[in-house]
Enzyme design. Structure first.
Site, PDB file in Angstrom:
ATOM      1  N   ARG A  88     -59.860  -6.570 -18.059  1.00 61.83           N
ATOM      2  CA  ARG A  88     -60.110  -5.061 -18.133  1.00 61.83           C
ATOM      3  C   ARG A  88     -59.478  -4.580 -19.764  1.00 61.83           C
ATOM      4  NH1 ARG A  88     -56.222  -3.086 -13.166  1.00 61.83           N
ATOM      5  NH2 ARG A  88     -55.422  -1.406 -14.179  1.00 61.83           N
ATOM      6  N   ARG A 123     -52.355   8.754  -2.173  1.00 64.18           N
ATOM      7  CA  ARG A 123     -52.274   7.360  -1.842  1.00 64.18           C
ATOM      8  C   ARG A 123     -51.344   7.258  -0.911  1.00 64.18           C
ATOM      9  NH1 ARG A 123     -54.647   3.226  -5.606  1.00 64.18           N
ATOM     10  NH2 ARG A 123     -53.129   3.642  -7.662  1.00 64.18           N
ATOM     11  N   ARG A 167     -53.325   6.462 -17.446  1.00 69.17           N
ATOM     12  CA  ARG A 167     -53.869   4.865 -16.823  1.00 69.17           C
ATOM     13  C   ARG A 167     -55.064   5.350 -17.053  1.00 69.17           C
ATOM     14  NH1 ARG A 167     -52.314   4.896 -11.425  1.00 69.17           N
ATOM     15  NH2 ARG A 167     -53.251   3.139 -11.121  1.00 69.17           N
TER      16      ARG A 167
HETATM   17  P1  AP5 Z   1     -54.131  -1.797 -10.469  1.00 69.96           P
HETATM   18  O1  AP5 Z   1     -53.079  -2.117  -9.469  1.00 69.96           O
HETATM   19  O2  AP5 Z   1     -55.185  -3.581 -10.872  1.00 69.96           O
HETATM   20  O3  AP5 Z   1     -54.611  -0.223 -10.739  1.00 69.96           O
HETATM   21  P2  AP5 Z   1     -55.562   0.384 -10.793  1.00 69.96           P
HETATM   22  O4  AP5 Z   1     -56.633  -0.669 -12.011  1.00 69.96           O
HETATM   23  O5  AP5 Z   1     -55.254   1.324 -11.759  1.00 69.96           O
HETATM   24  O6  AP5 Z   1     -56.431   0.869 -10.082  1.00 69.96           O
HETATM   25  P3  AP5 Z   1     -55.988   1.332  -8.747  1.00 69.96           P
HETATM   26  O7  AP5 Z   1     -55.581  -0.002  -7.505  1.00 69.96           O
HETATM   27  O8  AP5 Z   1     -55.108   2.409  -8.729  1.00 69.96           O
HETATM   28  O9  AP5 Z   1     -56.930   1.956  -7.926  1.00 69.96           O
HETATM   29  P4  AP5 Z   1     -58.158   1.542  -6.971  1.00 69.96           P
HETATM   30  O10 AP5 Z   1     -59.583   1.092  -8.229  1.00 69.96           O
HETATM   31  O11 AP5 Z   1     -58.111  -0.240  -6.378  1.00 69.96           O
HETATM   32  O12 AP5 Z   1     -59.047   2.200  -6.149  1.00 69.96           O
HETATM   33  P5  AP5 Z   1     -58.125   2.146  -4.447  1.00 69.96           P
HETATM   34  O13 AP5 Z   1     -58.772   1.772  -3.938  1.00 69.96           O
HETATM   35  O14 AP5 Z   1     -56.403   2.321  -4.750  1.00 69.96           O
HETATM   36  O15 AP5 Z   1     -53.771  -2.037 -12.213  1.00 69.96           O
HETATM   37  C1  AP5 Z   1     -51.588  -1.078 -11.438  1.00 69.96           C
HETATM   38  C2  AP5 Z   1     -51.258  -2.005 -13.039  1.00 69.96           C
HETATM   39  O16 AP5 Z   1     -50.752  -3.503 -13.052  1.00 69.96           O
HETATM   40  C3  AP5 Z   1     -51.752  -1.670 -14.181  1.00 69.96           C
HETATM   41  O17 AP5 Z   1     -51.657  -0.462 -15.233  1.00 69.96           O
HETATM   42  C4  AP5 Z   1     -51.488  -2.677 -15.356  1.00 69.96           C
HETATM   43  O18 AP5 Z   1     -50.237  -1.949 -15.787  1.00 69.96           O
HETATM   44  C5  AP5 Z   1     -50.447  -3.567 -14.500  1.00 69.96           C
HETATM   45  N1  AP5 Z   1     -52.297  -4.230 -14.228  1.00 69.96           N
HETATM   46  C6  AP5 Z   1     -53.247  -4.752 -13.457  1.00 69.96           C
HETATM   47  N2  AP5 Z   1     -54.540  -5.977 -14.164  1.00 69.96           N
HETATM   48  C7  AP5 Z   1     -53.805  -5.766 -15.668  1.00 69.96           C
HETATM   49  C8  AP5 Z   1     -55.016  -6.893 -16.226  1.00 69.96           C
HETATM   50  N3  AP5 Z   1     -56.013  -7.398 -15.914  1.00 69.96           N
HETATM   51  N4  AP5 Z   1     -54.705  -6.386 -17.597  1.00 69.96           N
HETATM   52  C9  AP5 Z   1     -52.910  -5.552 -18.262  1.00 69.96           C
HETATM   53  N5  AP5 Z   1     -52.446  -5.110 -16.624  1.00 69.96           N
HETATM   54  C10 AP5 Z   1     -52.495  -5.330 -15.722  1.00 69.96           C
HETATM   55  O19 AP5 Z   1     -58.855   3.260  -3.734  1.00 69.96           O
HETATM   56  C11 AP5 Z   1     -57.566   4.719  -4.717  1.00 69.96           C
HETATM   57  C12 AP5 Z   1     -57.317   5.543  -3.857  1.00 69.96           C
HETATM   58  O20 AP5 Z   1     -58.959   6.892  -3.724  1.00 69.96           O
HETATM   59  C13 AP5 Z   1     -57.209   5.573  -2.411  1.00 69.96           C
HETATM   60  O21 AP5 Z   1     -56.051   6.549  -1.660  1.00 69.96           O
HETATM   61  C14 AP5 Z   1     -57.968   5.200  -1.277  1.00 69.96           C
HETATM   62  O22 AP5 Z   1     -58.164   5.698   0.164  1.00 69.96           O
HETATM   63  C15 AP5 Z   1     -59.248   6.546  -2.184  1.00 69.96           C
HETATM   64  N6  AP5 Z   1     -60.516   6.280  -2.371  1.00 69.96           N
HETATM   65  C16 AP5 Z   1     -61.085   5.242  -1.891  1.00 69.96           C
HETATM   66  N7  AP5 Z   1     -62.524   5.396  -2.333  1.00 69.96           N
HETATM   67  C17 AP5 Z   1     -62.843   6.484  -2.111  1.00 69.96           C
HETATM   68  C18 AP5 Z   1     -63.711   7.336  -1.736  1.00 69.96           C
HETATM   69  N8  AP5 Z   1     -65.240   7.092  -2.270  1.00 69.96           N
HETATM   70  N9  AP5 Z   1     -63.676   9.220  -1.488  1.00 69.96           N
HETATM   71  C19 AP5 Z   1     -62.190   9.170  -1.808  1.00 69.96           C
HETATM   72  N10 AP5 Z   1     -61.366   8.807  -1.274  1.00 69.96           N
HETATM   73  C20 AP5 Z   1     -61.392   7.605  -2.019  1.00 69.96           C
HETATM   74 ZN    ZN Z   2     -56.188  -1.094  -6.561  1.00 70.62          ZN
END
Ligand code: AP5
Ligand code: ZN
Length: 216
Positions: A88, A123, A167
């Site tokens: 990222r 979520r 974020r």
């Molecule tokens: P991380 O866990 O990676 O969080 P993120 O990138 O912010 O992504 P999310 O997990 O929030 O979202 P997602 O895209 O996986 O969506 P999801 O499928 O859950 O990182 C968390 C933290 O860790 C960062 O802020 C940072 O501090 C640290 N970190 C991690 N990696 C790092 C790195 N490489 N470098 C530095 N720091 C790092 O879906 C979201 C919701 O939407 C769910 O409820 C789902 O059911 C719903 N949904 C999914 N698809 C759909 C659809 N098509 N329509 C309707 N609803 C949907």
């Molecule tokens: Zn995720």
């Protein structure tokens, strides 16, 4: 196959990763899940990263690169892996290039910021497995319970609206530049393919689109 899922917080990376990894029999490497597990276990790493994660900032590149490099040496990564939430930043992506880790596909999932705020407020997650649900778009079979274990689902600490907005800002500033990074790399002709899909569709349609691009 080595795949990167790129997309804003809440774009659906974790949701779609579950389908792809079971279809291709490769492990999901979610740096977010790994860090949350460390926080939960109270390890030294967990203590180092907890505050920055809860505030919506990024953990340092040094920590993340070391974590990923160690993870991909494990035997289950021999036939490939799917990165979810990594890289990222440009330095994280460059570290993979410098280590000679070639990537086959980079898939960007595009979703508007306002849709993301609504998705993340609904979520629910199963902390031990990382399985993801949404109270209305992707509900569990039994309200508040994980489909596989029947254990309680919880809300993530960083899913409060103000933290989600932070974020998103961090995403636009630090992660979105990876789109042109990988588009340029695709043009170099080394075999990497960059694919961008519209993530505003429903979970099943996106799953279908992904399975089409991955079998090409
Ligand atoms: P991380 O866990 O990676 O969080 P993120 O990138 O912010 O992504 P999310 O997990 O929030 O979202 P997602 O895209 O996986 O969506 P999801 O499928 O859950 O990182 C968390 C933290 O860790 C960062 O802020 C940072 O501090 C640290 N970190 C991690 N990696 C790092 C790195 N490489 N470098 C530095 N720091 C790092 O879906 C979201 C919701 O939407 C769910 O409820 C789902 O059911 C719903 N949904 C999914 N698809 C759909 C659809 N098509 N329509 C309707 N609803 C949907
Ligand atoms: Zn995720």
């Amino acid at each position: 196959m080595r795949i990167i899922l790129l997309g804003a917080p809440g774009a659906g990376k974790g949701t779609q990763a579950q389908f792809i990894t079971s279809a291709l029999s490769i492990p999901q490497i979610s740096t977010g899940d790994m860090l949350r597990a460390a926080v939960k276990a109270g390890t030294e790493l967990g203590k180092q990263v907890e505050n920055v994660m809860n505030s919506g900032g990024l953990v340092t590149d040094e920590i993340i690169i070391a974590l990923v490099k160690e993870r991909i040496t494990q035997p289950d990564c021999a036939n490939g892996f799917l990165f979810d939430g990594f890289p990222r930043t440009i330095p994280q992506a460059q570290a993979m290039v410098d280590a000679g880790i070639d990537i086959d596909r980079v898939i960007e999932i595009r979703v508007d910021d306002e849709e993301i705020v609504s998705r993340l407020s609904g979520r629910r997650v199963h902390p031990d497995s990382g399985r993801v649900y949404h109270i209305s778009h992707n509900p569990p079979k039994v309200e508040g319970k994980d489909d596989v274990t029947g254990e309680d689902l919880v809300q993530r600490e960083d899913d409060q609206e103000s933290t989600v907005r932070k974020r998103l800002a961090v995403y636009h500033e630090q992660t979105q530049p990876l789109v042109s990074f990988y588009q340029s790399m695709e043009k170099l002709g080394g075999g990497l393919q960059f694919i961008s899909i519209d993530g505003q569709d429903d979970v099943q349609n996106i799953r279908q689109q992904l399975s089409e691009v991955l079998t090409k």
